[in-house]
Motif scaffolding. Structure first.
Motif, PDB file in Angstrom:
ATOM      1  N   PHE A 134       0.869  -1.139  -0.063  1.00 45.52           N
ATOM      2  CA  PHE A 134      -0.034  -0.002   0.146  1.00 45.52           C
ATOM      3  C   PHE A 134       0.911   1.099  -0.131  1.00 45.52           C
ATOM      4  O   PHE A 134       1.795   1.194   0.902  1.00 45.52           O
ATOM      5  CB  PHE A 134      -0.974  -0.018   1.250  1.00 45.52           C
ATOM      6  CG  PHE A 134      -1.868   1.139   1.162  1.00 45.52           C
ATOM      7  CD1 PHE A 134      -2.775   1.291   0.358  1.00 45.52           C
ATOM      8  CD2 PHE A 134      -1.631   1.922   2.428  1.00 45.52           C
ATOM      9  CE1 PHE A 134      -3.533   2.577   0.238  1.00 45.52           C
ATOM     10  CE2 PHE A 134      -2.518   3.378   2.586  1.00 45.52           C
ATOM     11  CZ  PHE A 134      -3.581   3.466   1.547  1.00 45.52           C
ATOM     12  N   ARG A 139      -2.288   6.644  -2.392  1.00 46.61           N
ATOM     13  CA  ARG A 139      -3.462   5.849  -1.741  1.00 46.61           C
ATOM     14  C   ARG A 139      -3.650   4.751  -2.578  1.00 46.61           C
ATOM     15  O   ARG A 139      -4.997   4.491  -2.755  1.00 46.61           O
ATOM     16  CB  ARG A 139      -4.672   6.673  -1.263  1.00 46.61           C
ATOM     17  CG  ARG A 139      -4.099   7.778  -0.338  1.00 46.61           C
ATOM     18  CD  ARG A 139      -5.213   8.712   0.197  1.00 46.61           C
ATOM     19  NE  ARG A 139      -6.000   7.804   1.198  1.00 46.61           N
ATOM     20  CZ  ARG A 139      -7.314   7.906   1.305  1.00 46.61           C
ATOM     21  NH1 ARG A 139      -8.012   8.901   0.310  1.00 46.61           N
ATOM     22  NH2 ARG A 139      -7.890   7.278   2.405  1.00 46.61           N
ATOM     23  N   SER A 140      -2.913   3.593  -2.920  1.00 46.01           N
ATOM     24  CA  SER A 140      -3.133   2.666  -4.035  1.00 46.01           C
ATOM     25  C   SER A 140      -2.772   1.410  -3.626  1.00 46.01           C
ATOM     26  O   SER A 140      -1.474   1.627  -2.783  1.00 46.01           O
ATOM     27  CB  SER A 140      -2.825   3.152  -5.201  1.00 46.01           C
ATOM     28  OG  SER A 140      -1.397   3.211  -5.345  1.00 46.01           O
ATOM     29  N   PHE A 141      -3.229   0.394  -4.086  1.00 45.43           N
ATOM     30  CA  PHE A 141      -2.538  -0.841  -3.736  1.00 45.43           C
ATOM     31  C   PHE A 141      -2.000  -1.707  -4.955  1.00 45.43           C
ATOM     32  O   PHE A 141      -2.354  -1.175  -5.966  1.00 45.43           O
ATOM     33  CB  PHE A 141      -3.656  -1.898  -3.015  1.00 45.43           C
ATOM     34  CG  PHE A 141      -4.061  -1.624  -1.875  1.00 45.43           C
ATOM     35  CD1 PHE A 141      -3.583  -2.279  -0.631  1.00 45.43           C
ATOM     36  CD2 PHE A 141      -5.262  -0.850  -1.412  1.00 45.43           C
ATOM     37  CE1 PHE A 141      -3.976  -1.940   0.649  1.00 45.43           C
ATOM     38  CE2 PHE A 141      -5.584  -0.251  -0.403  1.00 45.43           C
ATOM     39  CZ  PHE A 141      -4.914  -1.127   0.969  1.00 45.43           C
ATOM     40  N   ASP A 149      -6.890  -3.088  -8.649  1.00 46.62           N
ATOM     41  CA  ASP A 149      -7.943  -2.413  -8.905  1.00 46.62           C
ATOM     42  C   ASP A 149      -9.061  -2.587  -7.809  1.00 46.62           C
ATOM     43  O   ASP A 149      -9.658  -3.786  -7.707  1.00 46.62           O
ATOM     44  CB  ASP A 149      -8.686  -2.496 -10.371  1.00 46.62           C
ATOM     45  CG  ASP A 149      -9.861  -1.406 -10.678  1.00 46.62           C
ATOM     46  OD1 ASP A 149      -9.822  -0.390  -9.885  1.00 46.62           O
ATOM     47  OD2 ASP A 149     -10.526  -1.635 -11.480  1.00 46.62           O
ATOM     48  N   ILE A 150      -9.459  -1.840  -7.071  1.00 50.09           N
ATOM     49  CA  ILE A 150     -10.457  -2.144  -6.142  1.00 50.09           C
ATOM     50  C   ILE A 150     -11.418  -0.924  -5.949  1.00 50.09           C
ATOM     51  O   ILE A 150     -11.231   0.267  -5.832  1.00 50.09           O
ATOM     52  CB  ILE A 150     -10.028  -2.061  -4.608  1.00 50.09           C
ATOM     53  CG1 ILE A 150      -8.844  -3.386  -4.683  1.00 50.09           C
ATOM     54  CG2 ILE A 150     -10.946  -2.558  -3.434  1.00 50.09           C
ATOM     55  CD1 ILE A 150      -8.030  -3.549  -3.388  1.00 50.09           C
ATOM     56  N   GLU A 154     -14.721  -0.429  -0.623  1.00 51.95           N
ATOM     57  CA  GLU A 154     -13.991  -1.517  -0.409  1.00 51.95           C
ATOM     58  C   GLU A 154     -12.385  -1.109  -0.355  1.00 51.95           C
ATOM     59  O   GLU A 154     -11.673  -1.692   0.654  1.00 51.95           O
ATOM     60  CB  GLU A 154     -13.919  -2.655  -1.488  1.00 51.95           C
ATOM     61  CG  GLU A 154     -15.298  -3.351  -1.356  1.00 51.95           C
ATOM     62  CD  GLU A 154     -15.588  -4.244  -2.682  1.00 51.95           C
ATOM     63  OE1 GLU A 154     -14.780  -4.968  -3.058  1.00 51.95           O
ATOM     64  OE2 GLU A 154     -16.788  -4.208  -3.227  1.00 51.95           O
ATOM     65  N   LEU A 155     -11.849  -0.366  -1.319  1.00 49.82           N
ATOM     66  CA  LEU A 155     -10.427   0.288  -0.994  1.00 49.82           C
ATOM     67  C   LEU A 155     -10.573   1.062   0.312  1.00 49.82           C
ATOM     68  O   LEU A 155      -9.397   0.709   0.902  1.00 49.82           O
ATOM     69  CB  LEU A 155     -10.467   1.182  -2.141  1.00 49.82           C
ATOM     70  CG  LEU A 155      -8.646   1.621  -2.248  1.00 49.82           C
ATOM     71  CD1 LEU A 155      -8.173   1.878  -3.805  1.00 49.82           C
ATOM     72  CD2 LEU A 155      -8.530   2.966  -1.557  1.00 49.82           C
ATOM     73  N   GLU A 159      -7.947  -0.155   3.282  1.00 47.39           N
ATOM     74  CA  GLU A 159      -6.846   0.762   3.697  1.00 47.39           C
ATOM     75  C   GLU A 159      -6.903   0.804   5.227  1.00 47.39           C
ATOM     76  O   GLU A 159      -5.765   0.721   5.949  1.00 47.39           O
ATOM     77  CB  GLU A 159      -7.174   2.016   3.268  1.00 47.39           C
ATOM     78  CG  GLU A 159      -6.276   3.267   3.728  1.00 47.39           C
ATOM     79  CD  GLU A 159      -6.462   4.754   3.272  1.00 47.39           C
ATOM     80  OE1 GLU A 159      -5.830   5.619   3.625  1.00 47.39           O
ATOM     81  OE2 GLU A 159      -7.294   4.775   2.345  1.00 47.39           O
TER      82      GLU A 159
END
Length: 225
Positions: A134, A139-141, A149-150, A154-155, A159
């Motif tokens: 992360f 602020r991305s996985f 892609d979430i 749910e993201l 987080e």
């Protein structure tokens, strides 16, 4: 992550809240000190951005009141009052950061990330757990360097759990972080998001476990019974 913006300048409040929401934060806005004190006491926030020149109750009074109540939410003072003695007073009263107007939005967002990282007990902007990484800056996985892609809700849930991996997060805390004043989230809705997230995490050696009667926590799938 949920932010309380306390700002009586309507144009600034609307512009700033729109930018922060565009970055994925849940943002609630109040325009006076009394409302700020009441809301910050009753609701859960990850960060409070606090102006000082407020109607009804000065921002420093709000800060003093919150700290007297043992409210440890991170507070960033955002104000036109930039004299050294004002900065010292605000920091001595318990503010975690102090930024003067006018300000650069990129600096504000960077300071927000630092405070949220500090709240989570992290030193780096990159956190890895299981098969995911992360990036707090974007602020991305990602998994093995590839973006994951979430959907937004749910993201936000992932987080929250990811930054507290292994620790139980109550349903109330989840609702508080994911829902603003104008959003109504029920425990049943949270269960649906958890169920969808579990399916998405299967490919990344992670799962969301249930602490019965309390909440949820993120764990490695390999340890699932």
């Amino acid at each position: 992550m949920r932010i309380l913006l306390v700002e009586d300048n309507q144009a600034l409040a609307e512009g700033l809240s729109a930018i922060l929401r565009g970055s994925g934060y849940v943002v609630d806005v109040v325009a006076d000190g009394l409302s700020a004190e009441a809301v910050a006491t009753a609701e859960r926030f990850d960060l409070i951005i606090l102006d000082l020149n407020l109607p009804e109750m000065d921002g420093l009074q709000v800060l003093r009141s919150l700290r007297a109540r043992q409210n440890q939410t991170a507070v960033m003072i955002l104000t036109a009052r930039g004299a050294p003695e004002e900065r010292v007073r605000g920091l001595d009263l318990g503010a975690d950061d102090y930024l003067t107007k006018p300000f650069d939005i990129s600096e504000l967002e960077a300071r927000i990330r630092v405070l949220l990282r500090r709240q989570a007990g992290l030193r780096s902007s990159r956190v890895e757990f299981g098969g995911l990484a992360f990036d707090l800056t974007s602020r991305s996985f990602s998994a093995q360097g590839r973006p994951v892609d979430i959907p937004a809700r749910e993201l936000a849930l992932l987080e929250l759990l990811f930054l507290r991996a292994g620790k139980v997060v109550s349903k109330e805390a989840i609702i508080g972080s994911l829902a603003g004043f104008d959003t109504d989230l029920s425990p049943n809705a949270i269960e649906q998001y958890v169920s969808r997230l579990r399916r998405r995490l299967q490919a990344h050696q992670l799962t969301v476990k249930t602490a019965r009667g309390i909440g949820y926590y993120l764990d490695t799938a390999a340890e699932t019974a």
